[in-house]
Design an enzyme around this catalytic site. Structure first.
Site, short mmCIF file in Angstrom:
data_model
loop_
_atom_site.label_atom_id
_atom_site.label_comp_id
_atom_site.label_asym_id
_atom_site.label_seq_id
_atom_site.Cartn_x
_atom_site.Cartn_y
_atom_site.Cartn_z
N SER A 96 0.70 -1.38 0.05
CA SER A 96 -0.11 0.01 0.00
C SER A 96 0.94 1.34 0.18
O SER A 96 2.09 1.08 0.39
CB SER A 96 -0.96 0.12 1.27
OG SER A 96 -1.44 1.36 1.44
N TYR A 121 -1.66 -1.67 10.22
CA TYR A 121 -1.68 -1.72 8.91
C TYR A 121 -0.37 -1.13 7.86
O TYR A 121 0.13 -1.65 7.27
CB TYR A 121 -2.79 -0.83 8.45
CG TYR A 121 -3.14 -1.03 7.14
CD1 TYR A 121 -4.04 -2.15 6.45
CD2 TYR A 121 -2.86 -0.09 5.97
CE1 TYR A 121 -4.28 -2.46 5.06
CE2 TYR A 121 -3.18 -0.23 4.70
CZ TYR A 121 -3.93 -1.44 4.23
OH TYR A 121 -4.01 -1.59 2.90
N1 LIG Z 1 -8.86 -0.20 -1.38
C1 LIG Z 1 -7.64 0.29 -0.98
O1 LIG Z 1 -8.11 1.54 -0.89
C2 LIG Z 1 -6.48 -0.22 -0.98
C3 LIG Z 1 -5.32 0.64 -0.95
C4 LIG Z 1 -4.23 0.17 -0.86
C5 LIG Z 1 -3.95 -1.20 -0.47
N2 LIG Z 1 -4.96 -2.19 -0.58
C6 LIG Z 1 -4.63 -3.43 -0.36
O2 LIG Z 1 -5.25 -4.07 -1.50
C7 LIG Z 1 -5.44 -5.67 -1.24
C8 LIG Z 1 -6.90 -6.01 -1.64
O3 LIG Z 1 -8.00 -5.17 -1.10
P1 LIG Z 1 -9.10 -4.46 -1.65
O4 LIG Z 1 -8.98 -2.92 -1.74
O5 LIG Z 1 -9.54 -5.36 -3.03
O6 LIG Z 1 -10.25 -4.78 -0.66
P2 LIG Z 1 -11.59 -5.91 -0.89
O7 LIG Z 1 -12.45 -5.63 -1.84
O8 LIG Z 1 -12.36 -5.85 0.60
O9 LIG Z 1 -10.90 -7.48 -0.86
C9 LIG Z 1 -10.39 -7.97 0.09
C10 LIG Z 1 -9.97 -9.33 -0.21
O10 LIG Z 1 -9.28 -9.96 0.85
C11 LIG Z 1 -10.19 -11.34 1.30
N3 LIG Z 1 -9.91 -11.53 2.62
C12 LIG Z 1 -9.86 -10.72 3.68
N4 LIG Z 1 -9.75 -11.34 4.85
C13 LIG Z 1 -9.48 -12.72 4.65
C14 LIG Z 1 -9.09 -13.73 5.31
N5 LIG Z 1 -9.20 -13.92 6.68
N6 LIG Z 1 -8.82 -15.03 4.71
C15 LIG Z 1 -8.90 -14.99 3.26
N7 LIG Z 1 -9.21 -14.05 2.64
C16 LIG Z 1 -9.52 -12.73 3.15
C17 LIG Z 1 -11.33 -10.68 0.92
O11 LIG Z 1 -12.14 -11.93 0.82
P3 LIG Z 1 -13.10 -12.65 1.84
O12 LIG Z 1 -13.68 -11.65 2.92
O13 LIG Z 1 -13.99 -13.48 0.92
O14 LIG Z 1 -12.28 -13.86 2.61
C18 LIG Z 1 -11.49 -10.14 -0.40
O15 LIG Z 1 -11.48 -11.07 -1.46
C19 LIG Z 1 -5.58 -5.71 0.37
O16 LIG Z 1 -4.17 -6.14 0.68
C20 LIG Z 1 -5.47 -4.12 0.79
O17 LIG Z 1 -4.68 -3.94 2.06
C21 LIG Z 1 -6.19 -1.73 -0.77
#
Ligand SMILES: NC(=O)c1ccc[n+]([C@@H]2O[C@H](COP(=O)([O-])OP(=O)(O)OC[C@H]3O[C@@H](n4cnc5c(N)ncnc54)[C@H](OP(=O)(O)O)[C@@H]3O)[C@@H](O)[C@H]2O)c1
Length: 266
Positions: A140, A154
């Site tokens: 991130s 985080y």
């Molecule tokens: N969105 C942002 O603004 C942003 C910014 C910087 C970095 N990121 C990073 O991008 C990555 C993806 O996030 P996203 O933005 O795509 O969010 P998201 O739409 O909430 O997706 C998160 C994914 O992680 C899975 N997950 C969460 N807890 C889990 C667990 N205990 N076991 C297995 N799978 C789990 C969820 O699946 P289930 O709930 O089905 O398990 C979901 O598929 C993350 O690492 C996040 O930190 C996001």
């Protein structure tokens, strides 16, 4: 010839689902994992229809210390090896560090750090032996700027992933394995709904700071193909990362003191 296989964690929504569609469009078979098996099944139906690749659905909770072995065991049981690993699963834990239950913080470290380290450790030797591998660790922008109040683990885990990826990038490149840390800023996904910060973040971050999950995944794919150790998608995020590198620590901390606040008291 058997197609290459990409293992994508957190593929049930957001950036992970975008990576799944992207790798399939580049001819990879997929192993997709997350807790919500129904969402993975829907994604698999869509991707199979569109790209005609094979998709293995492996539901797992990465907070379970046995999850990495279970996922890799399922892939091996199908006679497959991992050619690309996208360590993407993640979530945020807003709140003051000491005010949150340790059991939740431990689970967070298991999902965002230990599962990443374990999956990587277990697929890397095979990739090196086959002289081909792609690893994207979804970190991130938070890992490239000073830590803020209200999300202590985080930023720390994401900074770890950046440093971890840089080291692996250097260790693995001679073996034909590319390693990149993808450092997105605000991205449209379910992330801010899951951690219930959609309203407050929406107020603080203007629309031009946001990218779509598809754009973020595309930047990550391109970076790992080019074997760039760090990828910050989007011009505003690149500018923030560059300024953060140049700012003296005290200035950075002063900025973070104004821009971040813990939800909940110590
Ligand atoms: N969105 C942002 O603004 C942003 C910014 C910087 C970095 N990121 C990073 O991008 C990555 C993806 O996030 P996203 O933005 O795509 O969010 P998201 O739409 O909430 O997706 C998160 C994914 O992680 C899975 N997950 C969460 N807890 C889990 C667990 N205990 N076991 C297995 N799978 C789990 C969820 O699946 P289930 O709930 O089905 O398990 C979901 O598929 C993350 O690492 C996040 O930190 C996001």
């Amino acid at each position: 010839m058997t197609r290459r296989l990409a293992l994508i964690t957190g593929a049930s929504s957001g950036i992970g689902a975008a990576f799944a569609r992207l790798y399939a469009s580049h001819g990879y078979d997929l192993a997709v994992t997350a807790r919500r098996a129904d969402r993975l099944a829907r994604l698999a139906d869509e991707v199979r229809l569109r790209h005609g690749v094979e998709i293995l659905i492996v539901p797992a909770d990465l907070a379970d210390p046995g999850a990495a072995d279970a996922i890799l065991g399922e892939i091996a049981a199908h006679g497959r090896v991992v050619d690309a690993l996208i360590n993407n699963a993640g979530y945020g834990t807003p709140g003051a560090y000491a005010a949150s239950a340790w059991v939740d913080q431990r689970a967070f470290l298991q999902v965002l750090l230990l599962a990443v380290c374990e999956l990587t450790h277990k697929v890397l030797p095979g990739m090196a032996e086959r002289r081909f591998g792609r690893i994207v660790n979804v970190a991130s922008l938070a890992g490239l700027i000073p830590g803020g109040a209200g999300s202590a683990l985080y930023g720390a885990t994401k900074a770890f992933l950046v440093s971890f990826s840089q080291s692996l990038h250097l260790e693995a490149r001679a073996a034909g394995v590319h390693v990149s840390a993808l450092c997105p800023g605000f991205t449209y996904s379910e992330f801010h709904d899951v951690n219930q910060t959609r309203e407050v973040i929406g107020e603080r971050a203007p629309p031009w700071m946001w990218l779509g999950a598809d754009e973020v995944a595309a930047a990550g794919y391109e970076a790992v193909e080019a074997n760039r150790p760090i990828c910050v998608p989007g011009a505003p995020n690149k500018a923030i990362a560059a300024v953060a590198k140049l700012l003296p620590d005290e200035w950075g901390m002063a900025l973070m003191a104004r821009r971040s606040a813990p939800r909940g008291r110590l």
